[in-house]
Design a protein around this motif. Structure first.
Motif, short mmCIF file in Angstrom:
data_model
loop_
_atom_site.label_atom_id
_atom_site.label_comp_id
_atom_site.label_asym_id
_atom_site.label_seq_id
_atom_site.Cartn_x
_atom_site.Cartn_y
_atom_site.Cartn_z
N GLU A 117 0.83 -1.19 0.00
CA GLU A 117 0.00 0.00 0.00
C GLU A 117 0.86 1.24 0.00
O GLU A 117 1.99 1.23 0.49
CB GLU A 117 -0.91 0.02 1.24
N ASN A 118 0.27 2.33 -0.50
CA ASN A 118 1.01 3.59 -0.56
C ASN A 118 0.78 4.45 0.67
O ASN A 118 1.09 5.63 0.68
CB ASN A 118 0.60 4.38 -1.81
N VAL A 119 0.21 3.86 1.73
CA VAL A 119 -0.05 4.59 2.97
C VAL A 119 0.31 3.71 4.16
O VAL A 119 0.39 2.48 4.05
CB VAL A 119 -1.53 5.01 3.10
N GLY A 120 0.51 4.32 5.32
CA GLY A 120 0.64 3.55 6.54
C GLY A 120 1.88 3.87 7.35
O GLY A 120 2.51 4.92 7.18
N CYS A 121 2.23 2.93 8.24
CA CYS A 121 3.40 3.06 9.11
C CYS A 121 4.17 1.75 9.09
O CYS A 121 3.57 0.67 9.17
CB CYS A 121 3.01 3.33 10.56
N TYR A 122 5.48 1.84 9.01
CA TYR A 122 6.35 0.69 9.24
C TYR A 122 6.97 0.84 10.63
O TYR A 122 7.69 1.80 10.89
CB TYR A 122 7.45 0.62 8.18
N PHE A 123 6.68 -0.15 11.49
CA PHE A 123 7.31 -0.20 12.82
C PHE A 123 8.46 -1.19 12.72
O PHE A 123 8.26 -2.38 12.45
CB PHE A 123 6.30 -0.69 13.86
N GLY B 221 11.18 -3.31 14.42
CA GLY B 221 11.49 -3.85 15.73
C GLY B 221 12.57 -4.91 15.68
O GLY B 221 12.99 -5.36 14.60
N THR B 222 13.01 -5.34 16.83
CA THR B 222 14.09 -6.32 16.92
C THR B 222 13.65 -7.71 16.46
O THR B 222 14.49 -8.56 16.16
CB THR B 222 14.62 -6.41 18.36
N GLU B 223 12.34 -7.95 16.36
CA GLU B 223 11.84 -9.25 15.90
C GLU B 223 11.30 -9.20 14.47
O GLU B 223 10.89 -10.23 13.94
CB GLU B 223 10.74 -9.75 16.84
N GLY B 224 11.30 -8.01 13.86
CA GLY B 224 10.83 -7.91 12.49
C GLY B 224 10.22 -6.56 12.19
O GLY B 224 10.33 -5.62 12.98
N THR B 225 9.57 -6.46 11.03
CA THR B 225 8.97 -5.21 10.56
C THR B 225 7.45 -5.38 10.46
O THR B 225 6.96 -6.33 9.86
CB THR B 225 9.52 -4.82 9.18
N PHE B 226 6.75 -4.44 11.06
CA PHE B 226 5.29 -4.47 11.10
C PHE B 226 4.76 -3.31 10.26
O PHE B 226 5.08 -2.15 10.51
CB PHE B 226 4.80 -4.34 12.54
N HIS B 227 3.94 -3.63 9.24
CA HIS B 227 3.32 -2.58 8.42
C HIS B 227 1.85 -2.43 8.81
O HIS B 227 1.05 -3.34 8.62
CB HIS B 227 3.41 -2.91 6.93
N MET B 228 1.52 -1.28 9.40
CA MET B 228 0.12 -0.95 9.68
C MET B 228 -0.42 -0.22 8.46
O MET B 228 0.00 0.91 8.15
CB MET B 228 0.01 -0.06 10.92
N GLY B 229 -1.32 -0.88 7.72
CA GLY B 229 -1.85 -0.29 6.51
C GLY B 229 -3.29 0.15 6.67
O GLY B 229 -3.80 0.31 7.78
N TRP B 230 -3.95 0.33 5.53
CA TRP B 230 -5.32 0.82 5.52
C TRP B 230 -6.24 -0.25 4.93
O TRP B 230 -6.71 -1.14 5.63
CB TRP B 230 -5.38 2.14 4.74
#
Length: 454
Positions: free
Chosen positions: A331-337, A339-348
């Motif tokens: 997606e072209n929107v959101g947040c990438y968090f 972290g030490t265990e991986g990457t979390f993408h909060m999308g729409w």
């Protein structure tokens, strides 16, 4: 006195009203059995987005639409016809919100005007005794936001802000995933929105249509010539919808989309304000801002990057209105968090996805649960507003919480205007040892309009 829910109870309640929202949407029989209590509801700002919120007020079965207000009678009349058809109510029509609150006893006011009008109307509403659903961002300057918080607390009114991602089911489950530690320690968050676009051509200054009170539309903000734009010309009108990219009335993409995603960051990470902010950007593709007696363009940046230094992590915002593509692989929107265990993408629309650092582990995904129109969760947020009016509890998107989120966007724009970083004292809501920067925490209002007392 407010009885604030614990975080655990709030999570459970959100899940319950998410289910209730789905059932209400699907079952007219339940609407017929709704509470006999009808909240007298008024809509101020009857454009596209105001009608999205109004639709949920009518659908819930607990609201009677008593008044509509807009400076443009074209939208006012169209919305009136919709209310008569869909709800059977015959609301009074107003062009000045002050007359509305003087003549009507309103239980709930929906404030869905352009950004520069949110503070004065919200404060008038709570002072009249109404609870409020106000769209984000809550204001155009930081001191306006604080004045809104103070007014709502003094009046003991519930003020819910339209940052509905705090109540969207996949955002709530994503919150739980990150807060449980499954992504590890988060050291950095990147938030973004990217759209297409290109060079902007100036459009002619025009007389406003007879149906539109343009002087009142400008209100406390600087007066600017009205303009329109033909499709495909590369121009941008101010009214309707285009005001976001005129900095007298809004704060560009950072003040629009940025509030949603920066709000996700401070909500999930649990820090209310940054220590330092720096932002840069420009109009390299859109071209220079133009405004003279004959023609004009927008003046907001077509791209921008802002960096926020928090106590325990760093966050960034970026947007562009050109080079649309699938570079984000989703997606072209959101947040990438990160972290030490991986990457979390909060999308729409696509929900959220967690990518473990160990490539042998399975990717974790949660779909979104959104509603038409416009793929949002306004329904759940409206139900939360009604719940909090009945119980005195703090709403999910309480005015003070979203004041902090709005401040992030406004501080980013403030840094961009200054051309340098700022150090922020979040407790005092002042920029440290910087008198010139602190002047931008407010602005003079036009004519006889009075800036709200903080």
């Amino acid at each position: 006195m407010n009885k604030y829910l614990s975080s655990t109870n709030r999570r459970s309640f959100i899940k319950e009203i998410s289910i209730a929202g789905t059932v209400l949407a699907a079952s007219p029989a339940i609407l017929a059995q709704a509470s006999d209590k009808k909240y007298k509801t008024a809509l101020i700002g009857s454009g596209w987005w105001g009608n999205n919120i109004l639709g949920e007020a009518m659908a819930c079965g607990e609201c009677k639409i008593v008044a509509l207000c807009d400076v443009d009678t074209r939208y006012l009349d169209t919305t009136y016809d919709r209310v008569v058809k869909d709800a059977g109510d015959k609301p009074k029509k107003y062009r000045d919100y002050r007359e509305l609150f003087a003549k009507e006893e309103v239980d709930i006011a929906i404030v869905a005007t352009p950004d520069h009008w949110h503070p004065l109307i919200t404060i008038e509403a709570v002072n009249s005794g109404a609870h409020v659903y106000v769209e984000k961002p809550i204001g155009h300057t930081i001191e306006e936001g604080r004045a809104m918080v103070n007014a709502s607390r003094a009046a003991d009114r519930v003020v819910q802000v339209g940052t509905h991602r705090r109540i969207s089911p996949h955002n709530v489950s994503g919150y739980d995933f990150i807060r449980s530690g499954k992504a590890g320690k988060i050291g950095m968050v990147r938030s973004f929105v990217h759209y297409g676009g290109g060079p902007e051509e100036p459009v002619a200054n025009l007389e406003a249509p007879k149906e539109l009170d343009w002087d009142m539309w400008c209100g406390p903000a600087p007066y600017r010539h009205y303009c329109e734009a033909l499709p495909g010309t590369g121009g941008r009108p101010i009214h309707p919808k285009g005001f976001r990219n005129y900095l007298d009335y809004a704060n560009g993409t950072l003040g629009d989309w940025g509030v949603h995603w920066l709000d996700q960051i401070i909500w999930i990470m649990g820090e209310q304000y940054p220590r330092k902010v720096f932002s840069t950007g420009g109009r390299e593709i859109a071209g220079p801002a133009i405004y003279n007696d004959k023609e004009q363009t927008t003046d907001a940046p077509d791209h921008q990057v802002a960096t926020y230094e928090f106590e325990n992590f760093t966050a960034t915002w970026e947007h562009r209105r050109f080079a649309a593509n699938n570079a984000e692989k989703g997606e072209n929107v959101g947040c990438y968090f990160y972290g030490t265990e991986g990457t979390f993408h909060m999308g729409w629309r696509n929900g959220w996805t967690f990518y473990p650092k160990n490539s042998k582990q399975a990717v974790v995904h949660q779909d979104s649960q959104l509603h038409d129109p416009n793929s949002q969760n306004i329904k759940e947020l409206w139900l939360d507003l009604l719940h909090c009016i009945k119980t005195g509890e703090k709403p999910v998107c309480d005015i003070e919480e979203i004041h902090y989120s709005t401040n992030l966007s406004l501080l980013g724009m403030l840094s961009l205007k200054l051309g340098r970083s700022v150090e922020w004292d979040g407790e005092k809501e002042r920029i440290v040892k910087d008198a010139n920067a602190n002047k931008l925490l407010r602005r003079d209002y036009r004519g006889d309009w009075k800036y709200p007392k903080v």
